[in-house]
Design a protein around this motif. Structure first.
Motif, PDB file in Angstrom:
ATOM      1  N   LEU A 241       0.889  -1.027   0.027  1.00  0.00           N
ATOM      2  CA  LEU A 241      -0.018   0.062  -0.001  1.00  0.00           C
ATOM      3  C   LEU A 241       0.919   1.165  -0.046  1.00  0.00           C
ATOM      4  CD1 LEU A 241      -2.513  -1.120   2.617  1.00  0.00           C
ATOM      5  CD2 LEU A 241      -2.733  -1.162   0.122  1.00  0.00           C
ATOM      6  N   PRO A 242       0.640   2.222  -0.942  1.00  0.00           N
ATOM      7  CA  PRO A 242       1.342   3.567  -0.862  1.00  0.00           C
ATOM      8  C   PRO A 242       0.816   4.304   0.327  1.00  0.00           C
ATOM      9  CG  PRO A 242      -0.653   3.675  -2.290  1.00  0.00           C
ATOM     10  CD  PRO A 242      -0.372   2.106  -1.883  1.00  0.00           C
TER      11      PRO A 242
ATOM     12  N   LEU B  64     -10.209  -0.641   2.581  1.00  0.00           N
ATOM     13  CA  LEU B  64      -9.919   0.413   3.215  1.00  0.00           C
ATOM     14  C   LEU B  64      -9.245   1.234   2.320  1.00  0.00           C
ATOM     15  CD1 LEU B  64      -8.847  -0.998   6.709  1.00  0.00           C
ATOM     16  CD2 LEU B  64     -10.796   0.622   6.423  1.00  0.00           C
ATOM     17  N   GLU B  65      -8.413   0.776   1.699  1.00  0.00           N
ATOM     18  CA  GLU B  65      -7.788   1.623   0.606  1.00  0.00           C
ATOM     19  C   GLU B  65      -8.552   2.269  -0.474  1.00  0.00           C
ATOM     20  OE1 GLU B  65      -3.847   1.528  -2.629  1.00  0.00           O
ATOM     21  OE2 GLU B  65      -4.693  -0.479  -1.564  1.00  0.00           O
ATOM     22  N   ALA B  66      -9.527   1.502  -0.910  1.00  0.00           N
ATOM     23  CA  ALA B  66     -10.374   1.889  -1.970  1.00  0.00           C
ATOM     24  C   ALA B  66     -11.470   2.988  -1.461  1.00  0.00           C
ATOM     25  CB  ALA B  66     -11.153   0.720  -2.466  1.00  0.00           C
ATOM     26  N   HIS B  67     -11.844   2.614  -0.306  1.00  0.00           N
ATOM     27  CA  HIS B  67     -12.749   3.746   0.225  1.00  0.00           C
ATOM     28  C   HIS B  67     -12.087   5.070   0.633  1.00  0.00           C
ATOM     29  CE1 HIS B  67     -16.338   4.268   3.409  1.00  0.00           C
ATOM     30  NE2 HIS B  67     -16.423   5.152   2.221  1.00  0.00           N
ATOM     31  N   ALA B  68     -10.802   5.101   1.107  1.00  0.00           N
ATOM     32  CA  ALA B  68     -10.304   5.933   1.472  1.00  0.00           C
ATOM     33  C   ALA B  68      -9.720   6.819   0.383  1.00  0.00           C
ATOM     34  CB  ALA B  68      -8.971   5.836   2.293  1.00  0.00           C
ATOM     35  N   THR B  69      -9.202   6.346  -0.847  1.00  0.00           N
ATOM     36  CA  THR B  69      -8.730   7.042  -2.133  1.00  0.00           C
ATOM     37  C   THR B  69      -9.871   7.620  -2.460  1.00  0.00           C
ATOM     38  OG1 THR B  69      -7.351   4.999  -2.347  1.00  0.00           O
ATOM     39  CG2 THR B  69      -7.806   6.354  -4.234  1.00  0.00           C
ATOM     40  N   LEU B  70     -10.997   7.246  -2.561  1.00  0.00           N
ATOM     41  CA  LEU B  70     -12.467   7.888  -3.040  1.00  0.00           C
ATOM     42  C   LEU B  70     -12.472   9.281  -2.499  1.00  0.00           C
ATOM     43  CD1 LEU B  70     -15.465   6.467  -4.853  1.00  0.00           C
ATOM     44  CD2 LEU B  70     -15.519   8.608  -3.490  1.00  0.00           C
TER      45      LEU B  70
ATOM     46  N   GLU C 125     -10.680  12.558  -2.481  1.00  0.00           N
ATOM     47  CA  GLU C 125     -11.167  13.418  -3.499  1.00  0.00           C
ATOM     48  C   GLU C 125     -12.161  14.526  -2.917  1.00  0.00           C
ATOM     49  OE1 GLU C 125     -10.123  13.760  -6.498  1.00  0.00           O
ATOM     50  OE2 GLU C 125      -8.829  11.637  -5.940  1.00  0.00           O
ATOM     51  N   PHE C 126     -12.864  14.233  -2.020  1.00  0.00           N
ATOM     52  CA  PHE C 126     -13.650  15.438  -1.309  1.00  0.00           C
ATOM     53  C   PHE C 126     -12.685  16.330  -0.507  1.00  0.00           C
ATOM     54  CE2 PHE C 126     -16.916  12.003  -1.369  1.00  0.00           C
ATOM     55  CZ  PHE C 126     -17.825  12.706  -1.934  1.00  0.00           C
ATOM     56  N   LEU C 127     -11.400  16.312  -0.315  1.00  0.00           N
ATOM     57  CA  LEU C 127     -10.527  17.031   0.361  1.00  0.00           C
ATOM     58  C   LEU C 127      -9.867  17.913  -0.519  1.00  0.00           C
ATOM     59  CD1 LEU C 127      -8.555  14.942   3.287  1.00  0.00           C
ATOM     60  CD2 LEU C 127     -10.334  16.690   3.478  1.00  0.00           C
ATOM     61  N   LYS C 128      -9.710  17.502  -1.954  1.00  0.00           N
ATOM     62  CA  LYS C 128      -9.051  18.087  -2.683  1.00  0.00           C
ATOM     63  C   LYS C 128      -9.684  19.157  -3.449  1.00  0.00           C
ATOM     64  CE  LYS C 128      -6.227  14.004  -4.151  1.00  0.00           C
ATOM     65  NZ  LYS C 128      -6.211  13.257  -5.289  1.00  0.00           N
ATOM     66  N   ASP C 129      -8.846  20.307  -3.503  1.00  0.00           N
ATOM     67  CA  ASP C 129      -9.429  21.586  -4.149  1.00  0.00           C
ATOM     68  C   ASP C 129      -9.193  21.410  -5.825  1.00  0.00           C
ATOM     69  OD1 ASP C 129     -10.206  22.641  -2.173  1.00  0.00           O
ATOM     70  OD2 ASP C 129      -8.427  24.056  -1.685  1.00  0.00           O
ATOM     71  N   ASP C 130      -8.503  20.615  -6.302  1.00  0.00           N
ATOM     72  CA  ASP C 130      -8.040  20.236  -7.745  1.00  0.00           C
ATOM     73  C   ASP C 130      -8.472  19.070  -8.266  1.00  0.00           C
ATOM     74  OD1 ASP C 130      -6.033  18.734  -6.451  1.00  0.00           O
ATOM     75  OD2 ASP C 130      -4.566  19.377  -7.617  1.00  0.00           O
ATOM     76  N   SER C 131      -9.473  18.352  -7.322  1.00  0.00           N
ATOM     77  CA  SER C 131      -9.996  17.000  -7.937  1.00  0.00           C
ATOM     78  C   SER C 131     -10.755  17.014  -9.175  1.00  0.00           C
ATOM     79  CB  SER C 131     -10.798  16.579  -6.701  1.00  0.00           C
ATOM     80  OG  SER C 131     -11.681  15.348  -7.053  1.00  0.00           O
ATOM     81  N   SER C 132     -10.543  16.256 -10.093  1.00  0.00           N
ATOM     82  CA  SER C 132     -11.268  16.281 -11.363  1.00  0.00           C
ATOM     83  C   SER C 132     -12.641  15.239 -11.319  1.00  0.00           C
ATOM     84  CB  SER C 132     -10.466  15.485 -12.443  1.00  0.00           C
ATOM     85  OG  SER C 132      -9.812  14.221 -12.042  1.00  0.00           O
ATOM     86  N   LEU C 133     -12.677  14.640 -10.172  1.00  0.00           N
ATOM     87  CA  LEU C 133     -13.891  14.054  -9.998  1.00  0.00           C
ATOM     88  C   LEU C 133     -14.674  14.556  -9.089  1.00  0.00           C
ATOM     89  CD1 LEU C 133     -15.407  11.189  -9.760  1.00  0.00           C
ATOM     90  CD2 LEU C 133     -14.306  10.501  -7.733  1.00  0.00           C
ATOM     91  N   ILE C 134     -14.528  15.356  -8.060  1.00  0.00           N
ATOM     92  CA  ILE C 134     -15.224  16.170  -7.196  1.00  0.00           C
ATOM     93  C   ILE C 134     -14.755  17.521  -7.270  1.00  0.00           C
ATOM     94  CG2 ILE C 134     -16.445  16.368  -5.052  1.00  0.00           C
ATOM     95  CD1 ILE C 134     -15.480  13.477  -4.574  1.00  0.00           C
TER      96      ILE C 134
ATOM     97  N   PHE D 204     -15.707   4.566  -9.563  1.00  0.00           N
ATOM     98  CA  PHE D 204     -14.671   3.862  -9.094  1.00  0.00           C
ATOM     99  C   PHE D 204     -13.206   3.654 -10.267  1.00  0.00           C
ATOM    100  CE2 PHE D 204     -18.306   1.438  -6.932  1.00  0.00           C
ATOM    101  CZ  PHE D 204     -18.307   2.258  -5.979  1.00  0.00           C
ATOM    102  N   ASP D 205     -13.898   3.496 -11.473  1.00  0.00           N
ATOM    103  CA  ASP D 205     -13.067   3.439 -12.685  1.00  0.00           C
ATOM    104  C   ASP D 205     -12.080   4.496 -12.708  1.00  0.00           C
ATOM    105  OD1 ASP D 205     -13.720   0.667 -13.138  1.00  0.00           O
ATOM    106  OD2 ASP D 205     -14.927   1.369 -14.733  1.00  0.00           O
ATOM    107  N   THR D 206     -12.713   5.833 -12.014  1.00  0.00           N
ATOM    108  CA  THR D 206     -11.545   7.262 -12.434  1.00  0.00           C
ATOM    109  C   THR D 206     -10.419   7.088 -11.386  1.00  0.00           C
ATOM    110  OG1 THR D 206     -13.065   8.593 -10.616  1.00  0.00           O
ATOM    111  CG2 THR D 206     -13.802   8.131 -12.882  1.00  0.00           C
ATOM    112  N   LEU D 207     -10.768   6.030 -10.085  1.00  0.00           N
ATOM    113  CA  LEU D 207      -9.555   6.302  -9.189  1.00  0.00           C
ATOM    114  C   LEU D 207      -8.181   5.874  -9.923  1.00  0.00           C
ATOM    115  CD1 LEU D 207     -11.818   4.763  -6.377  1.00  0.00           C
ATOM    116  CD2 LEU D 207     -11.195   7.303  -6.887  1.00  0.00           C
ATOM    117  N   GLY D 208      -7.068   6.343  -9.247  1.00  0.00           N
ATOM    118  CA  GLY D 208      -5.870   6.431  -9.592  1.00  0.00           C
ATOM    119  C   GLY D 208      -4.923   5.112  -9.730  1.00  0.00           C
ATOM    120  N   SER D 209      -5.430   4.317  -8.727  1.00  0.00           N
ATOM    121  CA  SER D 209      -4.600   3.109  -8.567  1.00  0.00           C
ATOM    122  C   SER D 209      -5.474   1.753  -9.015  1.00  0.00           C
ATOM    123  CB  SER D 209      -4.222   2.748  -7.138  1.00  0.00           C
ATOM    124  OG  SER D 209      -5.191   2.384  -6.331  1.00  0.00           O
ATOM    125  N   GLU D 210      -5.095   0.507  -9.407  1.00  0.00           N
ATOM    126  CA  GLU D 210      -5.839  -0.634  -9.635  1.00  0.00           C
ATOM    127  C   GLU D 210      -6.539  -1.148  -8.475  1.00  0.00           C
ATOM    128  OE1 GLU D 210      -7.345  -3.610 -12.113  1.00  0.00           O
ATOM    129  OE2 GLU D 210      -6.625  -1.746 -12.623  1.00  0.00           O
ATOM    130  N   ALA D 211      -5.698  -1.093  -7.234  1.00  0.00           N
ATOM    131  CA  ALA D 211      -6.299  -1.612  -5.917  1.00  0.00           C
ATOM    132  C   ALA D 211      -7.504  -0.768  -5.803  1.00  0.00           C
ATOM    133  CB  ALA D 211      -5.195  -1.323  -5.026  1.00  0.00           C
TER     134      ALA D 211
END
Length: 403
Positions: free
Chosen positions: A40-41, A294-300, A303-312, A237-244
């Motif tokens: 995990l990164p 846990l990794e997948a849920h947190a990774t998504l 995006e709610f924290l980022k001001d430069d998120s392309s998803l949100i 989900f398919d927009t997230l950066g990692s395969e995991a």
């Protein structure tokens, strides 16, 4: 007059009325396995392994089957920790890559899916129910005319609670999910509201109807999937950066790894397996049948924290986090909103199908996402989640202080 939601319920998960479905029923199909990368990164905590220490202690103190947590910031995952066994009758230890049932924490992601459709010009915020269900306009009771999509997501529609008979009937219903969800919408919208529109009344049916509205929009389009399940995967989900992360979500009980547990008559919790009684019916999907690592849920959630998120993007985040119908309500689009004297404004939610418990907390002022899960539903599970969440918020506070 609006009534402020008691956020103690959302924080503590003490009332099953605000958690997903209190009457477990079978899923309609076996979901695809959730997977996650073994490495995990992460960004190590200032005091290495602190999260593991907190999780291990809370797991032991409250005698849980399993407990897991993840902490993240705008920059990515900070740490993941798990403790315990996958099932009470087995010796397999829980792994950091195992999936956990999210229950009603699915709701915020269903609202996010609607926001994605808004961005594509397919639907609008403020849309009243007749606009969302044009095929039902002639049959719809006029009392629904002023109820909007926001009222559904904020549990202020006036819809009736689902009964056990309806849930039980879904156990043997083999029709496609869009057909079942549209039927549920038609059954409620062709009758007058049974509750008071505008008053807060937590109800899974709100999200089933919202899911049916989205599936109605998607039906027949060649460029987008036609079901809530497939649209969630393709547009979120398919927009997230990692395969995991992309493959870390699924529907219904996790098909491998952890099992949910049920305790009856005060006895020790028993694993429920992966069959027909391991979750609510799949028709409840938009209200709460997701599972995730846990990794997948947190990774998504990051995006709610980022001001430069392309998803949100910021305007979408502001809409999804905005209490409805006003600041006094304390509930937004699938999020409880709570102003804490120390941590600042928190966006949080708890979820359970009465066999798992999951809580997510987003603290923008502290630049943190904290998710804590267990594979059982009990006062002990809630207290363990409380402990881990508060200790991690306190750690985030100390990380903000100058050295």
């Amino acid at each position: 007059m609006s009534r402020r939601v008691d956020l103690r319920d959302l924080i503590c998960g003490a009332t099953t009325a605000i958690l997903v479905g209190c009457s477990p029923a079978p899923t309609q199909s076996e979901p695809a396995p959730a997977s996650g990368a073994e490495t995990l990164p992460t960004q190590p905590l200032a005091r290495e392994s602190q999260l593991q220490d907190v999780v291990s202690r809370a797991h032991a103190d409250h005698n849980l089957v399993a407990l897991g947590a993840v902490m993240a910031s705008r920059e990515g995952l900070i740490d993941i920790a798990v403790a315990g066994r996958r099932a009470s009758n087995a010796g397999d230890p829980v792994l950091s890559t195992d999936a956990w049932h999210l229950g009603s924490n699915t709701k915020a992601l269903t609202a996010l899916l609607y926001a994605q459709l808004v961005e594509r010009g397919l639907v609008e915020w403020g849309a009243p129910l007749p606009a969302l269900f044009p095929d039902l306009v002639d049959e719809m009771d006029p009392a629904w005319n002023d109820v909007t999509i926001e009222d559904l997501f904020a549990h202020r529609s006036g819809m009736m609670q689902m009964g056990g008979f309806w849930l039980g009937a879904r156990r043997s219903d083999e029709r496609a999910m869009p057909i079942q969800r549209m039927e549920a919408a038609k059954n409620v919208l062709t009758r007058p509201p049974s509750k008071t529109p505008g008053a807060f009344d937590y109800n899974n049916l709100n999200y089933i109807v919202a899911g049916a509205a989205m599936e109605s929009v998607l039906r027949g389009r060649d460029d987008l999937p036609g079901t809530w399940e497939d649209a969630m995967q393709a547009l979120l989900f398919d927009t997230l950066g990692s395969e995991a992360a992309r493959t870390g979500f699924g529907y219904g009980p996790p098909p491998q790894g952890l099992e949910g547990h049920r305790a009856l008559f005060g006895l020790a919790p028993n694993p429920v397996g992966r069959g027909s009684t391991a979750d609510n019916p799949a028709v409840l999907g938009p209200a709460g049948t997701l599972h995730a690592t846990l990794e997948a849920h947190a990774t998504l959630a990051i995006e709610f924290l980022k001001d430069d998120s392309s998803l949100i993007p910021v305007h979408m985040r502001e809409k999804l986090f905005e209490p409805h119908p006003d600041e006094a309500s304390g509930y937004a689009m699938g999020w409880g909103v709570y102003d804490h004297a120390t941590y600042g404004r928190l966006f949080l939610h708890s979820g359970s199908n009465t066999m798992w418990t999951s809580r997510i907390t987003i603290a923008p002022n502290l630049d943190r996402v904290i998710i804590v899960n267990t594979n059982q539903f009990s006062d002990a599970a809630r207290k363990a989640i409380d402990t881990v969440t508060v200790e991690m918020l306190d750690q985030a506070m100390s990380d903000q202080l100058p050295e």
